[in-house]
Design an enzyme around this catalytic site. Structure first.
Site, PDB file in Angstrom:
ATOM      1  N   SER A 120     -29.793  -8.832   9.904  1.00  0.00           N
ATOM      2  CA  SER A 120     -28.769  -8.700   8.088  1.00  0.00           C
ATOM      3  C   SER A 120     -29.766  -9.245   7.312  1.00  0.00           C
ATOM      4  O   SER A 120     -28.908  -9.439   6.196  1.00  0.00           O
ATOM      5  CB  SER A 120     -28.303 -10.422   9.427  1.00  0.00           C
ATOM      6  OG  SER A 120     -29.839 -11.264   9.654  1.00  0.00           O
ATOM      7  N   LEU A 144     -30.046  -6.920  14.242  1.00  0.00           N
ATOM      8  CA  LEU A 144     -28.886  -6.218  13.395  1.00  0.00           C
ATOM      9  C   LEU A 144     -28.968  -5.627  11.911  1.00  0.00           C
ATOM     10  O   LEU A 144     -28.058  -5.632  10.988  1.00  0.00           O
ATOM     11  CB  LEU A 144     -27.772  -6.332  13.816  1.00  0.00           C
ATOM     12  CG  LEU A 144     -27.119  -6.114  15.119  1.00  0.00           C
ATOM     13  CD1 LEU A 144     -25.667  -6.387  15.979  1.00  0.00           C
ATOM     14  CD2 LEU A 144     -27.543  -4.955  16.005  1.00  0.00           C
ATOM     15  N   GLY A 157     -30.806 -12.649  14.045  1.00  0.00           N
ATOM     16  CA  GLY A 157     -31.599 -12.994  15.067  1.00  0.00           C
ATOM     17  C   GLY A 157     -31.419 -12.480  15.790  1.00  0.00           C
ATOM     18  O   GLY A 157     -31.731 -12.049  16.889  1.00  0.00           O
ATOM     19  N   ASP A 209     -34.164  -0.441   7.248  1.00  0.00           N
ATOM     20  CA  ASP A 209     -32.825  -1.547   8.003  1.00  0.00           C
ATOM     21  C   ASP A 209     -32.436  -1.794   6.299  1.00  0.00           C
ATOM     22  O   ASP A 209     -31.400  -0.705   6.135  1.00  0.00           O
ATOM     23  CB  ASP A 209     -33.100  -3.173   7.784  1.00  0.00           C
ATOM     24  CG  ASP A 209     -34.374  -2.668   9.324  1.00  0.00           C
ATOM     25  OD1 ASP A 209     -34.481  -1.802  10.463  1.00  0.00           O
ATOM     26  OD2 ASP A 209     -35.116  -4.125   9.700  1.00  0.00           O
ATOM     27  N   GLU A 255     -38.482  -7.634   0.929  1.00  0.00           N
ATOM     28  CA  GLU A 255     -38.880  -8.379   2.199  1.00  0.00           C
ATOM     29  C   GLU A 255     -40.440  -8.737   2.640  1.00  0.00           C
ATOM     30  O   GLU A 255     -40.836  -9.960   3.430  1.00  0.00           O
ATOM     31  CB  GLU A 255     -37.883  -7.533   2.801  1.00  0.00           C
ATOM     32  CG  GLU A 255     -38.599  -8.030   4.941  1.00  0.00           C
ATOM     33  CD  GLU A 255     -37.464  -8.311   5.913  1.00  0.00           C
ATOM     34  OE1 GLU A 255     -36.004  -8.459   5.353  1.00  0.00           O
ATOM     35  OE2 GLU A 255     -37.836  -8.595   6.911  1.00  0.00           O
ATOM     36  N   TYR A 295     -45.453  -8.564  15.347  1.00  0.00           N
ATOM     37  CA  TYR A 295     -45.219  -7.727  14.431  1.00  0.00           C
ATOM     38  C   TYR A 295     -46.820  -7.098  13.628  1.00  0.00           C
ATOM     39  O   TYR A 295     -46.755  -6.410  13.205  1.00  0.00           O
ATOM     40  CB  TYR A 295     -43.365  -7.449  12.832  1.00  0.00           C
ATOM     41  CG  TYR A 295     -43.457  -6.348  12.542  1.00  0.00           C
ATOM     42  CD1 TYR A 295     -42.398  -6.144  13.134  1.00  0.00           C
ATOM     43  CD2 TYR A 295     -43.235  -5.978  11.408  1.00  0.00           C
ATOM     44  CE1 TYR A 295     -41.617  -4.988  12.790  1.00  0.00           C
ATOM     45  CE2 TYR A 295     -42.977  -4.833  11.470  1.00  0.00           C
ATOM     46  CZ  TYR A 295     -41.959  -4.372  11.173  1.00  0.00           C
ATOM     47  OH  TYR A 295     -41.342  -3.218  10.782  1.00  0.00           O
ATOM     48  N   ASP A 330     -41.324   4.104  11.969  1.00  0.00           N
ATOM     49  CA  ASP A 330     -41.001   3.948  10.439  1.00  0.00           C
ATOM     50  C   ASP A 330     -41.989   3.704   9.989  1.00  0.00           C
ATOM     51  O   ASP A 330     -42.818   3.829   8.759  1.00  0.00           O
ATOM     52  CB  ASP A 330     -39.977   3.104  10.308  1.00  0.00           C
ATOM     53  CG  ASP A 330     -39.429   1.267  10.051  1.00  0.00           C
ATOM     54  OD1 ASP A 330     -40.625   0.920  10.485  1.00  0.00           O
ATOM     55  OD2 ASP A 330     -38.912   0.897   9.164  1.00  0.00           O
TER      56      ASP A 330
HETATM   57  C1  GLA Z   1     -37.480  -4.378  11.804  1.00  0.00           C
HETATM   58  C2  GLA Z   1     -38.447  -4.125  10.856  1.00  0.00           C
HETATM   59  C3  GLA Z   1     -37.822  -2.484  10.751  1.00  0.00           C
HETATM   60  C4  GLA Z   1     -38.627  -2.092  11.770  1.00  0.00           C
HETATM   61  C5  GLA Z   1     -38.008  -2.357  12.557  1.00  0.00           C
HETATM   62  C6  GLA Z   1     -38.468  -2.285  14.151  1.00  0.00           C
HETATM   63  O1  GLA Z   1     -35.899  -3.614  11.838  1.00  0.00           O
HETATM   64  O2  GLA Z   1     -37.717  -4.309   9.538  1.00  0.00           O
HETATM   65  O3  GLA Z   1     -38.784  -1.259   9.325  1.00  0.00           O
HETATM   66  O4  GLA Z   1     -39.475  -1.453  12.259  1.00  0.00           O
HETATM   67  O5  GLA Z   1     -37.996  -3.574  12.918  1.00  0.00           O
HETATM   68  O6  GLA Z   1     -38.050  -0.331  14.332  1.00  0.00           O
END
Ligand code: GLA
Length: 388
Positions: free
Chosen positions: A130, A128, A125, A173, A161, A222, A39
């Site tokens: 949250s 999914l 965690g 998300d 975020e 990340y 993304d």
């Molecule tokens: C997290 C981030 C998303 C995406 C995923 C990995 O959930 O919030 O934006 O980058 O990791 O696909």
């Protein structure tokens, strides 16, 4: 299982010692089927919104504050509405709510004093989402019916975020929490921010399995991946100045020129470019009801995350390797940001019970933990719920 609104309203009244009938909102978690970390590289992703959701009961109050209680953390937090614009994060769960309130203020919406009771079914965690569910349900609850374009809502949640909470996430998300659709997956184009709904074959169940581990590499890893992708783009731009993101790089071009990208960014780029293609391929396989091809793409995506993007972990690899040996399992892969959380599995309906038993027993024997299983049914995106 969905919350009964009346139950939450009751808890709202007890907690805030109030007789009012609050308004009630919901935003879902998501499970991503393929396209991981693509993304923020402006590629495609392919999530479904879940019927597990975060709920807020909200009512106006006269104490001058944004006051809230989280059932899941069993904690209250509050902030005078006059201080929302200048608020700073405190590394608490309430940052998600205050971050959204601050972004709404920046977007020109006034926030009236209120009480909010928050309860979520989305496990934290777990990969999914949250946090996006909380951000988006907060935004719709605080907007309280005021018009705001849906795509702006997703972007606002993402800004809360990345800018307030401090996690430099992509849009997937929050977008899934807003645009989710019952009965279909969402193929999101993270560059145009458009999407199409893709029907999933009816003769397969999507089962998320929670490893119950979350290695604390989270945000720093990340950030590292975001930076490594930028390094790959910089190297590729030397060859073609038109390349702005990894989205602009085809597999074929990359195959020819990859030696000019330093080793680690090269492996990161290979994952992003190939997983973006796998989203396109999975959508096509889904439309063609080709379950074995869908399963093959799942496993290819997992290997790519395991070896090239290096965001998996021992427990998750064990779950994937165990799952794909169980008859009736078409494919398995990690879902979400990485380093733990859930796998997502494509399972023949008649094989679901065996799948649960065998995977549970094997994981238990190896790690002395019983994983949680979630039957994932595509659900609607965020909105108000009628009460009473
Ligand atoms: C997290 C981030 C998303 C995406 C995923 C990995 O959930 O919030 O934006 O980058 O990791 O696909």
């Amino acid at each position: 299982m969905a919350f009964v609104p009346d139950e939450i309203i009751d808890r709202f009244r007890k907690h805030f010692q109030s007789a009012v009938t609050p308004s009630f909102y919901r935003a879902p978690g998501r499970v991503n089927l393929i396209g991981e970390h693509t993304d923020y590289n402006l590629g495609y992703v392919f999530p479904i919104a879940l019927d597990m959701a975060c709920y807020i009961a909200i009512a106006p109050a006269s104490h001058g504050k944004l006051r809230m209680y989280s059932r899941d953390f069993e904690k209250e937090a509050s902030l005078p509405v006059s201080e929302i614009a200048a608020a700073k994060p405190s590394q608490q769960w309430s940052d998600y709510v205050f971050g959204v309130a601050q972004e709404l203020t920046k977007a020109g919406f006034s926030i009236a004093p209120c009480d909010m009771y928050i309860a979520s079914e989305v496990p934290t965690g777990s990969g999914l989402s949250s946090s996006a569910a909380l951000e988006i349900v907060t935004a719709v609850a605080l907007l309280g019916g005021r018009e705001y374009p849906k795509v702006e809502l997703a972007k606002l949640g993402q800004r809360a975020e990345s800018q307030f909470v401090g996690m430099p996430c992509g849009i997937m998300d929050q977008y899934a929490a807003v645009f989710g659709h019952a009965g279909a997956a969402l193929k999101i184009d993270c560059r145009s921010l458009g999407h199409e709904y893709v029907e999933l074959p009816s003769n397969v169940r999507i089962i998320a399995v929670n490893s119950l581990v979350k290695h604390e590499l989270g945000t720093s890893a990340y950030r590292e991946r975001v930076a490594e992708c930028a390094q790959a783009v910089a190297a590729l731009q030397e060859l073609d100045p038109k390349i702005e993101s990894l989205r602009d790089v085809s597999l074929e071009f990359f195959g020819r020129v990859q030696e000019s990208v330093p080793l680690v960014p090269r492996r990161r780029a290979r994952h992003i470019i190939s997983d973006t293609q796998r989203v396109v391929d999975l959508a096509a396989a889904s439309r063609a009801h080709d379950l074995s091809e869908m399963g093959r793409l799942f496993v290819a995506s997992h290997r790519s995350m395991q070896y090239d993007y290096e965001i998996s972990c021992e427990e998750i690899d064990f779950m994937v390797d165990t799952a794909i040996k169980i008859p009736g399992v078409y494919g398995s892969r990690m879902t979400g940001g990485g380093f733990g959380g859930c796998t997502v599995n494509l399972v023949a309906p008649e094989a679901v019970d065996t799948f649960r038993q065998q995977l549970s027993a094997a994981y238990n024997e190896r790690y002395k933990m019983t994983p949680a299983f979630y039957d994932c049914k595509p659900a609607e995106g965020a909105g108000p719920l009628n009460v009473g």
